[in-house]
Design a protein around this motif. Structure first.
Motif, PDB file in Angstrom:
ATOM      1  N   CYS A  47      11.856  49.627  38.196  1.00  0.00           N
ATOM      2  CA  CYS A  47      11.693  49.069  39.540  1.00  0.00           C
ATOM      3  C   CYS A  47      10.849  50.014  40.381  1.00  0.00           C
ATOM      4  N   GLY A  48       9.772  49.514  40.956  1.00  0.00           N
ATOM      5  CA  GLY A  48       8.917  50.370  41.768  1.00  0.00           C
ATOM      6  C   GLY A  48       7.742  49.634  42.355  1.00  0.00           C
ATOM      7  N   GLY A  49       6.781  50.412  42.840  1.00  0.00           N
ATOM      8  CA  GLY A  49       5.649  49.840  43.555  1.00  0.00           C
ATOM      9  C   GLY A  49       4.338  49.905  42.824  1.00  0.00           C
ATOM     10  N   GLY A  50       4.386  50.122  41.506  1.00  0.00           N
ATOM     11  CA  GLY A  50       3.177  50.176  40.723  1.00  0.00           C
ATOM     12  C   GLY A  50       2.618  51.582  40.614  1.00  0.00           C
ATOM     13  N   GLY A  51       1.435  51.680  40.049  1.00  0.00           N
ATOM     14  CA  GLY A  51       0.810  52.975  39.856  1.00  0.00           C
ATOM     15  C   GLY A  51       1.351  53.680  38.637  1.00  0.00           C
ATOM     16  N   PRO A  52       0.913  54.924  38.419  1.00  0.00           N
ATOM     17  CA  PRO A  52       1.400  55.681  37.260  1.00  0.00           C
ATOM     18  C   PRO A  52       2.922  55.788  37.273  1.00  0.00           C
ATOM     19  N   TYR A  53       3.518  55.437  36.186  1.00  0.00           N
ATOM     20  CA  TYR A  53       4.971  55.493  36.019  1.00  0.00           C
ATOM     21  C   TYR A  53       5.714  54.571  36.984  1.00  0.00           C
ATOM     22  N   ASN A  54       5.005  53.620  37.587  1.00  0.00           N
ATOM     23  CA  ASN A  54       5.613  52.677  38.535  1.00  0.00           C
ATOM     24  C   ASN A  54       6.366  53.410  39.634  1.00  0.00           C
ATOM     25  N   TYR A  55       5.779  54.495  40.107  1.00  0.00           N
ATOM     26  CA  TYR A  55       6.425  55.337  41.110  1.00  0.00           C
ATOM     27  C   TYR A  55       5.355  56.175  41.806  1.00  0.00           C
ATOM     28  N   GLY A  56       5.670  56.604  43.019  1.00  0.00           N
ATOM     29  CA  GLY A  56       4.834  57.600  43.673  1.00  0.00           C
ATOM     30  C   GLY A  56       3.927  57.087  44.764  1.00  0.00           C
ATOM     31  N   ASN A  57       3.975  55.788  45.036  1.00  0.00           N
ATOM     32  CA  ASN A  57       3.197  55.285  46.176  1.00  0.00           C
ATOM     33  C   ASN A  57       4.165  54.901  47.299  1.00  0.00           C
ATOM     34  N   PRO A  58       3.661  54.449  48.434  1.00  0.00           N
ATOM     35  CA  PRO A  58       4.571  54.170  49.569  1.00  0.00           C
ATOM     36  C   PRO A  58       5.600  53.072  49.311  1.00  0.00           C
ATOM     37  N   VAL A  59       5.370  52.233  48.303  1.00  0.00           N
ATOM     38  CA  VAL A  59       6.312  51.163  48.009  1.00  0.00           C
ATOM     39  C   VAL A  59       7.324  51.655  46.969  1.00  0.00           C
ATOM     40  N   HIS A  60       8.606  51.558  47.306  1.00  0.00           N
ATOM     41  CA  HIS A  60       9.663  52.022  46.412  1.00  0.00           C
ATOM     42  C   HIS A  60      10.587  50.867  46.048  1.00  0.00           C
ATOM     43  N   CYS A  61      11.376  51.081  45.005  1.00  0.00           N
ATOM     44  CA  CYS A  61      12.373  50.091  44.624  1.00  0.00           C
ATOM     45  C   CYS A  61      13.265  49.786  45.823  1.00  0.00           C
ATOM     46  N   GLY A  62      13.496  48.516  46.059  1.00  0.00           N
ATOM     47  CA  GLY A  62      14.261  48.089  47.223  1.00  0.00           C
ATOM     48  C   GLY A  62      13.395  47.596  48.355  1.00  0.00           C
ATOM     49  N   ASP A  63      12.098  47.929  48.334  1.00  0.00           N
ATOM     50  CA  ASP A  63      11.160  47.412  49.326  1.00  0.00           C
ATOM     51  C   ASP A  63      10.769  45.985  48.949  1.00  0.00           C
ATOM     52  N   ASP A  64      10.349  45.220  49.939  1.00  0.00           N
ATOM     53  CA  ASP A  64       9.995  43.815  49.701  1.00  0.00           C
ATOM     54  C   ASP A  64       8.867  43.667  48.691  1.00  0.00           C
ATOM     55  N   ARG A  65       7.913  44.604  48.702  1.00  0.00           N
ATOM     56  CA  ARG A  65       6.743  44.486  47.831  1.00  0.00           C
ATOM     57  C   ARG A  65       6.942  45.142  46.466  1.00  0.00           C
ATOM     58  N   ALA A  66       8.108  45.694  46.210  1.00  0.00           N
ATOM     59  CA  ALA A  66       8.359  46.324  44.919  1.00  0.00           C
ATOM     60  C   ALA A  66       8.543  45.261  43.841  1.00  0.00           C
ATOM     61  N   SER A  67       8.211  45.633  42.623  1.00  0.00           N
ATOM     62  CA  SER A  67       8.413  44.743  41.488  1.00  0.00           C
ATOM     63  C   SER A  67       9.504  45.322  40.596  1.00  0.00           C
ATOM     64  N   VAL A  68      10.105  44.465  39.776  1.00  0.00           N
ATOM     65  CA  VAL A  68      11.159  44.907  38.869  1.00  0.00           C
ATOM     66  C   VAL A  68      10.848  44.368  37.482  1.00  0.00           C
ATOM     67  N   CYS A  69      11.112  45.162  36.458  1.00  0.00           N
ATOM     68  CA  CYS A  69      10.815  44.771  35.085  1.00  0.00           C
ATOM     69  C   CYS A  69      11.690  43.590  34.661  1.00  0.00           C
ATOM     70  N   ASP A  70      11.266  42.934  33.608  1.00  0.00           N
ATOM     71  CA  ASP A  70      12.004  41.763  33.125  1.00  0.00           C
ATOM     72  C   ASP A  70      13.344  42.135  32.495  1.00  0.00           C
ATOM     73  N   ASP A  71      13.398  43.300  31.836  1.00  0.00           N
ATOM     74  CA  ASP A  71      14.618  43.664  31.115  1.00  0.00           C
ATOM     75  C   ASP A  71      14.892  45.148  31.260  1.00  0.00           C
ATOM     76  N   PRO A  72      15.798  45.543  32.170  1.00  0.00           N
ATOM     77  CA  PRO A  72      16.124  46.969  32.339  1.00  0.00           C
ATOM     78  C   PRO A  72      16.685  47.640  31.092  1.00  0.00           C
ATOM     79  N   LEU A  73      17.193  46.841  30.115  1.00  0.00           N
ATOM     80  CA  LEU A  73      17.688  47.425  28.875  1.00  0.00           C
ATOM     81  C   LEU A  73      16.592  48.158  28.108  1.00  0.00           C
ATOM     82  N   LEU A  74      15.344  47.849  28.403  1.00  0.00           N
ATOM     83  CA  LEU A  74      14.226  48.468  27.701  1.00  0.00           C
ATOM     84  C   LEU A  74      13.738  49.736  28.394  1.00  0.00           C
TER      85      LEU A  74
END
Length: 375
Positions: free
Chosen positions: A301-328
């Motif tokens: 869960c994150g805002g994209g970019g390298p490692y899906n982390y590190g930009n102004p958008v974080h998990c929990g923000d409206d514009r954040a995306s989440v993977c299809d299967d957290p088990l992976l």
């Protein structure tokens, strides 16, 4: 996205958590966001990242203040030992009070008091609810749980204490504000001594069984991979930053020396070292031995970019995306782990080999001792 091999690897070890045999009467927990079940949420009146979806989506179907998509290590341990989930201390006592357990852990908490860091020019930005504050809550609560010294001694002797994970934020704040590796190493004995003081004080009050976790392989974590993205010390087989993992192992080694010292002082207590480092490295390494691909070190869960982390958008923000299967995935939001990763660690603490001794082995010995006492 990681291949299904990671899912297979995790599921091989997740053969089901068996119910406990009543060997503990309660669980008390101290620590930071790895164990927090809602204290920061309450102290910040809901104005935190983990108060928003998709946090909690895998198990609770809603945010609970846990920094994951579902259950934490403490939740799996509680379930396996026959307890309900540990209520956060700041929620106040529910039906039956806190006699079956309570969680003092607060996301962002440090092992050392914030004044230690402010004197060194560091800003501890998340919370000032340090380990010392959490122990103060414990002492404040204790008279409501037991009326006499003897009653308190008996209560503490029959509960399980989770003393951590704590200390990770002490180093994260310092790394994030530009402190050198040599200065961070100078903090290690001070941080570990603070953890040792908590354990010693609890034992002197009557606690007999304490679980003390070490640090994770932080060089495999998105927050550090972004923080030190230009480091030339990447492990080509894992993608992790070697010198950061070496630092985590350095801290873990010195924590174990602290625990050895406490075992000498308190030979009648059971002090369990909980290995949080090797479970994650085992997932990564075992996958890479059997696959041409690598376990993704990116956040689910994150805002994209390298490692899906590190930009102004974080998990929990409206514009954040989440993977299809957290088990992976291992990482949930770039800092904390997925429920699947936490469950894998918890299983290793309960059954072995990631706890010395495993929790269920301690339970078996306690039950055998009780049979002898009752004979």
């Amino acid at each position: 996205m990681a291949s299904s091999t990671l899912l297979t690897l995790i599921l091989v070890f997740l053969h089901g958590l068996r119910g406990g045999d009543g060997c503990f009467t309660a669980i008390f927990s101290f620590g930071d966001s790895i164990a927090d079940t809602g204290n920061l949420l309450i102290s910040e009146h809901g104005n935190i990242q983990s108060a928003r979806p998709p946090y909690g989506q895998t198990f609770f179907n809603r945010p609970t203040g846990r920094y994951s998509d579902g259950r934490l290590i403490i939740d799996f341990i509680a379930e396996a030992l026959g307890f309900s989930f540990m209520p956060p201390f700041l929620e106040g006592p529910v039906d039956g009070g806190f006699r079956r357990g309570v969680n003092f852990a607060v996301a962002g908490a440090t092992a050392l008091d914030v004044h230690f860091y402010r004197e060194r020019g560091l800003d501890v930005i998340r919370t000032n609810l340090s380990l010392q504050t959490q122990f103060g809550w414990f002492k404040e609560l204790l008279p409501s749980l037991c009326s006499t010294d003897s009653d308190c001694w008996n209560l503490l002797a029959t509960l399980l204490v989770l003393a951590g994970e704590i200390g990770g934020n002490d180093f994260a704040y310092a790394f994030g504000q530009g402190k050198s590796l040599s200065e961070l190493k100078s903090y290690v004995p001070i941080v570990n001594h603070a953890i040792g003081v908590l354990i010693n004080d609890l034992i002197e009050l009557g606690a007999k069984t304490l679980l003390v976790p070490g640090n994770f392989p932080i060089g495999c974590t998105p927050i550090y991979l972004i923080m030190f993205e230009y480091s030339e010390d990447h492990d080509l087989s894992t993608g992790c930053i070697k010198w950061l993992n070496d630092f985590a192992q350095y801290q873990n080694k010195h924590l174990q020396l602290e625990l050895d010292h406490l075992r000498v002082l308190h030979p009648h207590a059971t002090i369990i070292y909980a290995d949080y480092y090797n479970p994650i490295m085992n997932i990564i390494s075992n996958h890479n031995k059997n696959s041409t691909g690598k376990v993704t070190l990116a956040a689910c869960c994150g805002g994209g970019g390298p490692y899906n982390y590190g930009n102004p958008v974080h998990c929990g923000d409206d514009r954040a995306s989440v993977c299809d299967d957290p088990l992976l995935y291992i990482s949930w939001d770039g800092v904390h782990l997925t429920e699947a990763a936490y469950r894998f660690i918890a299983e290793g603490l309960l059954e072995g080999p990631f706890a010395d001794p495993p929790i269920k082995k301690v339970c078996y010995k306690r039950s055998q001792a009780h049979k002898v006492d009752d004979a």
